[in-house]
Design a protein around this motif. Structure first.
Motif, mmCIF file in Angstrom:
data_model
loop_
_atom_site.group_PDB
_atom_site.id
_atom_site.type_symbol
_atom_site.label_atom_id
_atom_site.label_comp_id
_atom_site.label_asym_id
_atom_site.label_seq_id
_atom_site.Cartn_x
_atom_site.Cartn_y
_atom_site.Cartn_z
ATOM 1 N N PHE A 34 0.856 -1.194 0.000
ATOM 2 C CA PHE A 34 0.000 0.000 0.000
ATOM 3 C C PHE A 34 0.881 1.229 0.000
ATOM 4 N N GLN A 35 0.241 2.351 -0.309
ATOM 5 C CA GLN A 35 0.957 3.605 -0.136
ATOM 6 C C GLN A 35 0.090 4.518 0.719
ATOM 7 N N CYS A 36 -1.017 5.067 0.167
ATOM 8 C CA CYS A 36 -1.884 5.907 1.005
ATOM 9 C C CYS A 36 -2.736 5.062 1.944
ATOM 10 N N GLY A 37 -3.023 3.829 1.556
ATOM 11 C CA GLY A 37 -3.773 2.923 2.420
ATOM 12 C C GLY A 37 -5.282 2.977 2.254
ATOM 13 N N TYR A 38 -5.765 3.857 1.391
ATOM 14 C CA TYR A 38 -7.225 4.017 1.317
ATOM 15 C C TYR A 38 -7.912 2.774 0.762
ATOM 16 N N CYS A 39 -7.280 2.116 -0.189
ATOM 17 C CA CYS A 39 -7.910 0.934 -0.789
ATOM 18 C C CYS A 39 -7.682 -0.318 0.040
ATOM 19 N N THR A 40 -6.772 -0.225 1.027
ATOM 20 C CA THR A 40 -6.245 -1.423 1.676
ATOM 21 C C THR A 40 -7.293 -2.261 2.422
ATOM 22 N N CYS A 80 -6.420 0.286 -7.022
ATOM 23 C CA CYS A 80 -5.473 0.967 -6.137
ATOM 24 C C CYS A 80 -4.918 2.144 -6.894
ATOM 25 N N ARG A 81 -5.303 3.338 -6.471
ATOM 26 C CA ARG A 81 -4.872 4.530 -7.187
ATOM 27 C C ARG A 81 -3.389 4.796 -6.994
ATOM 28 N N CYS A 82 -2.795 4.224 -5.921
ATOM 29 C CA CYS A 82 -1.355 4.376 -5.739
ATOM 30 C C CYS A 82 -0.581 3.349 -6.551
HETATM 31 S S1 FES Z 1 -2.673 2.334 -1.391
HETATM 32 FE FE1 FES Z 1 -3.462 4.232 -2.109
HETATM 33 S S2 FES Z 1 -5.156 3.577 -3.279
HETATM 34 FE FE2 FES Z 1 -4.185 1.714 -2.847
#
Ligand code: FES
Ligand SMILES: Cc1cc2nc3c(=O)[nH]c(=O)nc-3n(C[C@H](O)[C@H](O)[C@H](O)COP(=O)(O)OP(=O)(O)OC[C@H]3O[C@@H](n4cnc5c(N)ncnc54)[C@H](O)[C@@H]3O)c2cc1C
Ligand code: SF4
Ligand code: FES
Lengths: 163, 338
Positions: free
Chosen positions: A107-113, A144-146
């Motif tokens: 993950f990066q931002c974690g929103y989709c996690t 996952c947008r990241c």
């Molecule tokens: S970790 Fe950012 S959208 Fe998947």
């Protein structure tokens, strides 16, 4: 549960078993399961991305199967067992998928996690994915947008015992 | 989403009664299309009749060796059912080419047949659309029409039917069983969806107050020589630009029977018996497949942005028939096109 009658009903009692705990709440029929979880039960781990079935951020398990909670009416799931990201860890230990996502930096931002992990839990229960291509295909409902996709696939492969 | 009444149907008769009592009531099964459209205010039902708990979830063998599939069988359960995998792999493949694993877990067979077009103007209540608001005009005719139909269109509407499952069902010659206030009936899948003509707001020949109870597959499943090829803008979780369901009966290299249906090109799954007849008795070669594709696409017309679909469809038909003839069906997971 009785039918709603002439008056447009705003408060209908339903029962859900959420992460093992029985919860009773009164909801309007037009409340989605996603909004019931986030706004009424304060389980904000489940995310709202698109609200239209197009991203998978809202994925939860209903009676063990992964679904999009944004396209599900809570009232239709009266009596169901719901598992959200908050319910995956047991006895203070992370779920193997949670641990694998940490191990692989998936993950990066974690929103989709949370949606990714609940979806992966559903995928493992279905037992249909045998290789990375099949993981990718059967996880395609989670964007996952990241762009953490390679690490997400690696994390799931680890839990499948393949790497 | 508008406010609405909610009723949980206790049996099929109850669902029919609830529908008949209120012309603006709607059935809800998986909810994946209806709730989406309600959130956009495209659908504004006064009452939802929840049929999701009705006992229409069985997959049973019929007396003639076919299968009867309850209207509430989830798409994923159908695709992964051993009898479908073994005897109707074309259907399994088409279902798995659609939507996502989560959506397939929710979506029902009946709801899949009834899903509405993905035309962007149909979704946008600020624009004219004859399908959503009869008589207002069709914004797609001279607007964004890259995804739109090339066959069977009318001046009123050029929308496509988005279902993958229906394309395979059309090729297989499936039947749709319904129940309503006037009793039960059976409709051929190919007669179930309509062309738009001057009534694009009517997608299907299902009557008001009628409910799909089951679909039926005939005994012949074409399990050896089949393929479902879906061409789209991204390789998964996207609707078809063009899709092809092909099934062949081969004796050596000679074609006994051929089935061919197109998705993404018309208001209904597109089948043309002349194209199939032209293949009968012929050798399974690209030339013969090309001629069948030409017949299938006879009369195709394009608007400003969707002309590419005609040649794309032609090539996809030839490719899918080759995959079927070679018994190398398109994999829905490993994306390389054989
Ligand atoms: S970790 Fe950012 S959208 Fe998947
Ligand atoms: C993001 C996204 C991507 C998708 N991608 C694809 C794709 O690639 N390919 C594809 O084929 N589909 C795709 N779909 C569509 C999906 O397959 C349909 O939404 C689904 O099949 C509808 O089934 P449901 O049970 O959820 O229907 P519901 O939403 O419950 O109902 C849809 C309609 O059918 C009616 N209905 C339901 N059951 C019956 C019945 N038994 N009798 C009569 N009427 C009934 C309802 O009244 C309603 O009008 C996608 C959907 C989404 C949200
Ligand atoms: S193509 Fe059909 S659905 Fe799209 S705007 Fe025209 S009338 Fe509406
Ligand atoms: S929020 Fe449900 S799929 Fe995007």
């Amino acid at each position: 549960m009785a039918d709603t009658t002439d008056q447009i009903p705003e408060r209908i009692p339903i029962n859900l078993v959420v992460n093992g705990a029985r919860r009773t709440l009164e909801i309007a029929p037009w409340t989605t399961l996603l909004d019931a979880l986030r706004d009424r039960l304060e389980l904000t781990g489940t995310k709202k991305g698109c609200d239209h079935g197009q991203c998978g951020a809202c994925t939860v398990l209903v009676d063990g199967r992964r679904i999009n909670s944004c396209l599900t009416l809570a009232i239709m799931k009266d009596g169901a067992e719901i598992t959200t990201i908050e319910g995956l860890a047991a006895n203070g230990a992370l779920h193997p998928l949670q641990q694998a996502f940490v191990d692989h930096d998936a993950f990066q931002c974690g929103y989709c996690t949370p949606g990714q992990i609940c979806s992966a839990a559903g995928l493992l229960a279905e037992g249909r994915a045998r290789d990375a291509d099949e993981i990718r295909e059967l996880m395609s409902g989670n964007l996952c947008r990241c762009g953490a996709y390679p690490n997400i696939v690696a994390a799931i492969e680890q839990v499948m015992g393949r790497s | 989403m508008n406010n609405f009444q909610y009723s949980r149907a206790s049996d099929v008769a109850d669902a029919i009664r609830l529908l008949a009592a209120d012309p603006s009531a709607k059935l809800i099964a998986g909810g994946t299309n209806l709730i989406d459209l309600m959130k956009e205010n495209v659908e504004r039902p006064s009452r939802l009749v929840d049929i999701s708990r009705l006992p229409l979830r069985d997959i049973e063998e019929t007396a003639d060796g076919g299968l009867r599939i309850g209207a509430l069988v989830p798409n994923s359960d159908l695709a992964y059912h051993p009898l479908i995998e073994q005897r109707y792999p074309l259907l399994a493949s088409a279902i798995l080419a659609g939507a996502s694993a989560q959506l397939r877990n929710m979506a029902s067979v009946g709801g899949n047949l009834m899903q509405r077009t993905r035309c962007a103007y149909f979704y946008d209540t600020a624009t004219p659309c004859n399908k959503r608001s009869p008589g207002t005009g069709c914004s797609a005719l001279d607007g964004l029409n890259r995804n739109h139909a090339i066959l069977g269109t009318s001046r009123s509407c050029i929308a496509t039917n988005p279902s993958d499952m229906s394309v395979a069902l059309a090729a297989l010659g499936a039947l749709v069983h319904t129940a309503g206030t006037t009793g039960q009936r059976t409709i051929a899948l190919t007669d179930f969806h309509r062309l738009p003509d001057d009534k694009p707001h009517v997608d299907t020949n299902l009557g008001s107050g009628e409910i799909i109870t089951a679909i039926e597959l005939p005994p012949h499943g074409f399990a050896r020589n089949y393929s479902y090829l879906k061409v789209r803008d991204r390789l998964s979780y996207a609707f078809a630009l063009v899709s092809v369901a092909a099934a062949l009966e081969l004796e050596g290299n000679a074609i006994g029977e051929a089935r061919l249906a197109l998705g993404g090109v018309a208001h209904k799954p597109w089948r043309n018996l002349d194209a199939e007849a032209a293949l009968r008795g012929q050798a399974a070669t690209p030339d013969h497949f090309g001629r069948a594709a030409d017949l299938l696409l006879q009369g195709a017309t394009a608007r400003s942005q969707n002309g590419f679909k005609i040649e794309l469809a032609r090539r996809a038909v030839v490719r899918t028939l080759m995959q079927a003839a070679n018994a190398t069906p398109q994999s829905q997971a490993h994306k390389k096109i054989a």
